[in-house]
Motif scaffolding. Structure first.
Motif, mmCIF file in Angstrom:
data_model
loop_
_atom_site.group_PDB
_atom_site.id
_atom_site.type_symbol
_atom_site.label_atom_id
_atom_site.label_comp_id
_atom_site.label_asym_id
_atom_site.label_seq_id
_atom_site.Cartn_x
_atom_site.Cartn_y
_atom_site.Cartn_z
ATOM 1 N N THR A 278 0.813 -1.215 0.000
ATOM 2 C CA THR A 278 0.000 0.000 0.000
ATOM 3 C C THR A 278 0.845 1.264 0.000
ATOM 4 O O THR A 278 0.406 2.300 -0.473
ATOM 5 C CB THR A 278 -0.931 0.013 1.228
ATOM 6 O OG1 THR A 278 -0.160 -0.336 2.389
ATOM 7 C CG2 THR A 278 -2.049 -1.004 1.063
ATOM 8 N N ALA A 279 2.060 1.179 0.559
ATOM 9 C CA ALA A 279 2.882 2.390 0.646
ATOM 10 C C ALA A 279 4.368 2.032 0.609
ATOM 11 O O ALA A 279 4.785 0.987 1.112
ATOM 12 C CB ALA A 279 2.568 3.149 1.931
ATOM 13 N N ALA A 281 8.021 4.142 1.333
ATOM 14 C CA ALA A 281 8.687 5.381 1.732
ATOM 15 C C ALA A 281 10.191 5.194 1.603
ATOM 16 O O ALA A 281 10.721 4.128 1.917
ATOM 17 C CB ALA A 281 8.316 5.746 3.159
ATOM 18 N N TRP A 290 5.054 -0.997 3.141
ATOM 19 C CA TRP A 290 3.923 -1.435 3.938
ATOM 20 C C TRP A 290 2.922 -2.220 3.101
ATOM 21 O O TRP A 290 2.635 -1.855 1.964
ATOM 22 C CB TRP A 290 3.173 -0.235 4.516
ATOM 23 C CG TRP A 290 3.830 0.462 5.658
ATOM 24 C CD1 TRP A 290 3.636 0.233 6.990
ATOM 25 C CD2 TRP A 290 4.791 1.539 5.585
ATOM 26 N NE1 TRP A 290 4.406 1.081 7.740
ATOM 27 C CE2 TRP A 290 5.116 1.901 6.911
ATOM 28 C CE3 TRP A 290 5.395 2.224 4.526
ATOM 29 C CZ2 TRP A 290 6.029 2.912 7.197
ATOM 30 C CZ3 TRP A 290 6.294 3.218 4.813
ATOM 31 C CH2 TRP A 290 6.608 3.561 6.127
ATOM 32 N N ILE A 313 -0.034 2.402 -5.393
ATOM 33 C CA ILE A 313 0.767 2.436 -4.167
ATOM 34 C C ILE A 313 1.002 3.907 -3.811
ATOM 35 O O ILE A 313 1.163 4.748 -4.690
ATOM 36 C CB ILE A 313 2.115 1.702 -4.417
ATOM 37 C CG1 ILE A 313 1.863 0.217 -4.720
ATOM 38 C CG2 ILE A 313 3.059 1.877 -3.226
ATOM 39 C CD1 ILE A 313 3.092 -0.536 -5.231
ATOM 40 N N ALA A 314 1.015 4.213 -2.518
ATOM 41 C CA ALA A 314 1.330 5.586 -2.074
ATOM 42 C C ALA A 314 2.844 5.700 -1.891
ATOM 43 O O ALA A 314 3.429 4.915 -1.143
ATOM 44 C CB ALA A 314 0.606 5.896 -0.773
ATOM 45 N N TYR A 315 3.473 6.632 -2.563
ATOM 46 C CA TYR A 315 4.932 6.788 -2.506
ATOM 47 C C TYR A 315 5.303 8.027 -1.693
ATOM 48 O O TYR A 315 4.709 9.085 -1.861
ATOM 49 C CB TYR A 315 5.511 6.915 -3.915
ATOM 50 C CG TYR A 315 5.258 5.700 -4.773
ATOM 51 C CD1 TYR A 315 6.168 4.637 -4.809
ATOM 52 C CD2 TYR A 315 4.102 5.597 -5.527
ATOM 53 C CE1 TYR A 315 5.934 3.520 -5.597
ATOM 54 C CE2 TYR A 315 3.846 4.472 -6.314
ATOM 55 C CZ TYR A 315 4.763 3.442 -6.340
ATOM 56 O OH TYR A 315 4.518 2.329 -7.107
ATOM 57 N N ARG A 316 6.287 7.883 -0.816
ATOM 58 C CA ARG A 316 6.821 9.007 -0.050
ATOM 59 C C ARG A 316 8.326 9.020 -0.187
ATOM 60 O O ARG A 316 8.947 8.021 0.161
ATOM 61 C CB ARG A 316 6.443 8.899 1.431
ATOM 62 C CG ARG A 316 4.974 8.952 1.709
ATOM 63 C CD ARG A 316 4.386 10.342 1.447
ATOM 64 N NE ARG A 316 2.929 10.315 1.540
ATOM 65 C CZ ARG A 316 2.104 9.940 0.558
ATOM 66 N NH1 ARG A 316 2.588 9.592 -0.618
ATOM 67 N NH2 ARG A 316 0.806 9.940 0.728
ATOM 68 N N THR B 278 -8.248 5.222 1.666
ATOM 69 C CA THR B 278 -7.454 4.124 1.129
ATOM 70 C C THR B 278 -8.315 2.944 0.689
ATOM 71 O O THR B 278 -7.924 2.198 -0.191
ATOM 72 C CB THR B 278 -6.437 3.646 2.186
ATOM 73 O OG1 THR B 278 -7.108 3.511 3.451
ATOM 74 C CG2 THR B 278 -5.312 4.663 2.347
ATOM 75 N N ARG B 312 -6.868 4.837 -7.146
ATOM 76 C CA ARG B 312 -5.875 4.451 -6.151
ATOM 77 C C ARG B 312 -6.501 4.011 -4.827
ATOM 78 O O ARG B 312 -5.801 3.692 -3.877
ATOM 79 C CB ARG B 312 -4.881 5.605 -5.968
ATOM 80 C CG ARG B 312 -4.162 5.878 -7.291
ATOM 81 C CD ARG B 312 -3.257 7.090 -7.309
ATOM 82 N NE ARG B 312 -2.717 7.229 -8.671
ATOM 83 C CZ ARG B 312 -1.758 8.064 -9.025
ATOM 84 N NH1 ARG B 312 -1.200 8.834 -8.131
ATOM 85 N NH2 ARG B 312 -1.342 8.116 -10.277
ATOM 86 N N THR B 430 0.727 15.893 -4.736
ATOM 87 C CA THR B 430 0.412 14.516 -4.360
ATOM 88 C C THR B 430 -1.053 14.151 -4.590
ATOM 89 O O THR B 430 -1.359 13.061 -5.046
ATOM 90 C CB THR B 430 0.767 14.289 -2.879
ATOM 91 O OG1 THR B 430 2.156 14.559 -2.728
ATOM 92 C CG2 THR B 430 0.477 12.852 -2.461
#
Lengths: 492, 492
Positions: A278-279, A281, A290, A313-316, B278, B312, B430
């Motif tokens: 899901t993420a 970083a 994650w 996917i959430a990217y940081r 999410t 997403r 974002t």
């Protein structure tokens, strides 16, 4: 925190029941090595490895295997409850078949090497007899690779394919965006090109049908540049559409999916199923990945999911605009694959190969897929593009009826009496949302293509869409996996 | 569980500092009403409302306001740390301006009504004097709406626009996919259509530049059908590109973003910031909506995020193939907006409006945006499409230098000495990842369009992309919000 759960165990039994035998997967061994060194994690302990691989298809499994062979620790996080990605086993009339990717061509050396390594036999696609072609109202039978379009149309067809191949040769395999005159090429659809370069309705229809079957998208959706790049990547248009000597030359006994299962077994317990990432970083010392509340820590991460799913996917920190823009613009093709089993391959006794290419059916093309041993017969075929969209939301019964009706129209009424049937609606699967691959529309590859393979900090990209050759094929997935493993290994 | 945190409070102060004054937002009031009735939730208590609205842009805020006015309880979950979506305030030389959506046309009655309701004055775009046009190497000044292309090119331009308008009139606003001959129309890019319908380089260049400015995408990326549908939705091509009487007719004193802030204040405390949704799950009795570990429960949910961002979210059950396919195929346009402040509007003394339309700059077009009161001058302009991609990843300093250089080339060296500068790289934000809206490529609207507004069980769609008119505009967002509120209210 990740733990092998009762549910996972149950699924493992289910997998064994259908003959996959991936073996025990989970994080059992990793738990011993886990330590809570990651900053900001909310898990009690965090599994830490050299490289986190996202996706357990051929790309991810190959990358993980290569990295481990070089002495690096890995974990492979797979969203689905199985490995294999766009390859998948299915059971029909007692045989195990490929519900996804299936064929292998003689130039696909990595896939052939993998089959040899695991001792899986390769056997040729059945091609003895006559194929049937039915385009623009003209129905004919023919032997070999060149559809019988009638003499006039056939000459034009050769000319059109020749033009296309000549253009494709000017498209650099690795960097299609550097082709001469790329903006003009990428500003048109395949349909625009077909209208400008083919006059007869038979040739136009043949081209549209071939494009749709190759890209799982209509000629009016897909960019000319994307199709040229696909051909360039696969060794040419003829290679893509051919059986003997081409990309549909042969198959693996028991199915190509077995190779993914075998790689996963070797990697066990580093393959974690039902872990949809899901993420991701990045920081100065590594990456945190994650899957919901579960967290892994690595020095690098390789994302092998196709671009349109990697987008979820959430990217940081947030990805560069060009990379995010690319992922918004590489949709998966639309495809449904169906297998039909018959008491016997009755078309063979009529002197037919079973292969039919028609522009007046919903289903198709389809091919002989009779088991290597035994007396039963089998066909395998596709709904693609427009037809796949139309049929994805219909009932399984309605789809099956349509498939049998379409087949019977060419192979006779015996086609209406199958002994078994199985299908996969790839356009509706949660973790693939289409197939075989992505064939982007106009203006995408030329403008956003440079972001396709470019690592972003500690984040590397793999998957067949990024392959330096055979993009869209299993072979491309393997090559992309090897390639990304080399990229990352150089940095470790 | 959601809670107003210290971080949120800090952000609220920051917002007040730049003059937004949304007021206290959080779940303070909802916490009283919360009860843990949702099945399978892992939160200790779950806030429960009639309708969960995803996104606090104009669509989401309008929908929530309408639902609450009808007596229904709502919560609005916003991913960003502010409301307004693709509208946003920025501070330049002591003035507050719009970093996002800005203009309003006389036909945009919902937006104008909202401005009246909140007592925000509307003032006309400055148009006194000469515009500058520079296309295909020919530079000229002109008054009014019709660019000075030279007599031959001008006649052709009128003809081409006329053809386009005639086609657009055949595209049903609500259902572009039902236009006559839709497959052929949607199988080509705007570029293909321009090449076939315009001969002179000036007209081709003008069309390309206008398309890019309208769609934030190159003519070679966007479908002819998508552009026709956009024109049909906005009342015509001329209306879209015009200042006086058109879509760039007027602006709001202090900025249009204020209307979103005012709606949010009214809805307080039902607007929850920094709650990126999410996952959305539906069951027989309602919906569960998660932002990470925080969970809300509703009878219905309205998703107002643009399709490429709505993609997403994880949906359970998975969305129909056609809807998921649509969300894979509606990328946001690429845009960067910049404001420049000068000691005085020096172009006005040269008899210029400040507006420049040029095909030989990176930045542009740009327009006068001098404050209503005071002696300072202001310009506002855009990087779009290819230019936005090229400049999104460059340094702010490099972008600013390019902007000033481009402006100076037309308005003189005084342009090199601004007193302030501010910009927003929408392509890299974002939670928007582009703007103004989505202009899909070929084969998308005709095939996937029917999924654009179609509710999926208890899940309804809003956002300017779904608007029944003025799609792509703030007006469209408002209309879509009203529309979705009515749809849902009928079911409550």
């Amino acid at each position: 925190m990740s733990d092998p759960t009762g549910r996972e165990a149950a699924q493992m039994s289910r997998r064994s029941a259908i003959g996959i035998g991936v073996g025990a997967v989970g994080l059992s061994a990793m738990r011993g090595a886990a330590h809570a060194e990651a900053p900001g994690g909310d898990s009690a302990s965090v599994a830490s490895v050299d490289v986190v691989v996202v996706g357990a298809g051929f790309a991810g499994l190959t990358a993980a295997r290569a990295l481990r062979a070089a002495g690096h620790s890995v974990v492979v996080l797979e969203a689905d409850d199985r490995v294999g990605g766009r390859t998948k086993p299915g059971s029909i009339a007692g045989e195990t078949v490929d519900l996804g990717g299936q064929w292998v061509g003689p130039a696909q050396d990595r896939l052939l090497a993998l089959a040899r390594e695991y001792g899986v036999a390769v056997y040729p696609q059945f091609t003895s007899g006559n194929n049937i072609v039915d385009l623009a109202g003209h129905r004919a039978t023919y032997e070999g690779e060149t559809p019988a379009l009638g003499p006039m149309a056939l000459a034009e067809f050769a000319l059109v394919i020749g033009k296309f191949e000549a253009l494709a040769r000017q498209v650099p395999v690795l960097r299609p965006w550097e082709a001469p005159g790329v903006e003009a090429i990428d500003a048109q659809t395949m349909e625009t090109w077909i209208l400008a370069n083919a006059r007869s309705s038979a040739v136009r229809s043949a081209m549209r049908l071939l494009i749709r079957t190759l890209a799982c998208a209509e000629a009016g959706e897909v960019s000319l540049l994307a199709m040229l790049a696909m051909a360039s990547s696969a060794g040419g248009f003829n290679e893509m559409v051919s059986t003997r000597g081409g990309a549909q030359d042969a198959m693996l006994e028991g199915g190509v999916w077995q190779l993914a299962a075998r790689m996963a077994r070797e990697l066990d317990p580093a393959v974690v199923l039902e872990a949809p990432v899901t993420a991701i970083a990045q920081d100065e010392t590594g990456v945190s990945v994650w899957a919901g509340r579960r967290k892994w820590r690595g020095k690098y991460v390789i994302v092998t999911a196709p671009p349109s799913l990697a987008a979820r996917i959430a990217y940081r920190p947030a990805l560069p605009a060009l990379r995010d823009g690319l992922m918004q613009r590489m949709p998966m093709g639309c495809v449904i694959k169906a297998h039909i089993a018959y008491a016997r391959p009755f078309w063979r006794t009529q002197g037919l190969t079973g292969m039919v290419l028609s522009d007046s059916t919903e289903f198709g093309p389809w091919f002989d897929h009779s088991p290597v041993r035994g007396a039963t017969g089998g066909l395998v075929g596709l709904f693609t593009g427009k037809s796949a969209r139309r049929w994805a939301e219909r009932s399984p019964q309605a789809r099956r009826d349509q498939v049998l009706k379409d087949v019977a129209a060419y192979l006779g009424d015996e086609a209406l009496k199958p002994i078994d049937y199985i299908e996969e609606v790839w356009a509706a699967t949660t973790w693939q949302r289409g197939g075989y691959s992505s064939a982007p529309g106009p203006g995408v590859l030329s403008a956003f293509g440079p972001a396709l393979r470019e690592p972003v900090g500690r984040l590397h990209w793999a998957g067949t869409e990024t392959a330096e050759a055979f993009s869209g094929y299993i072979e491309g997935a393997i090559r992309s996996g090897e390639n990304s493993a080399q990229e990352v290994a150089r940095r470790l």
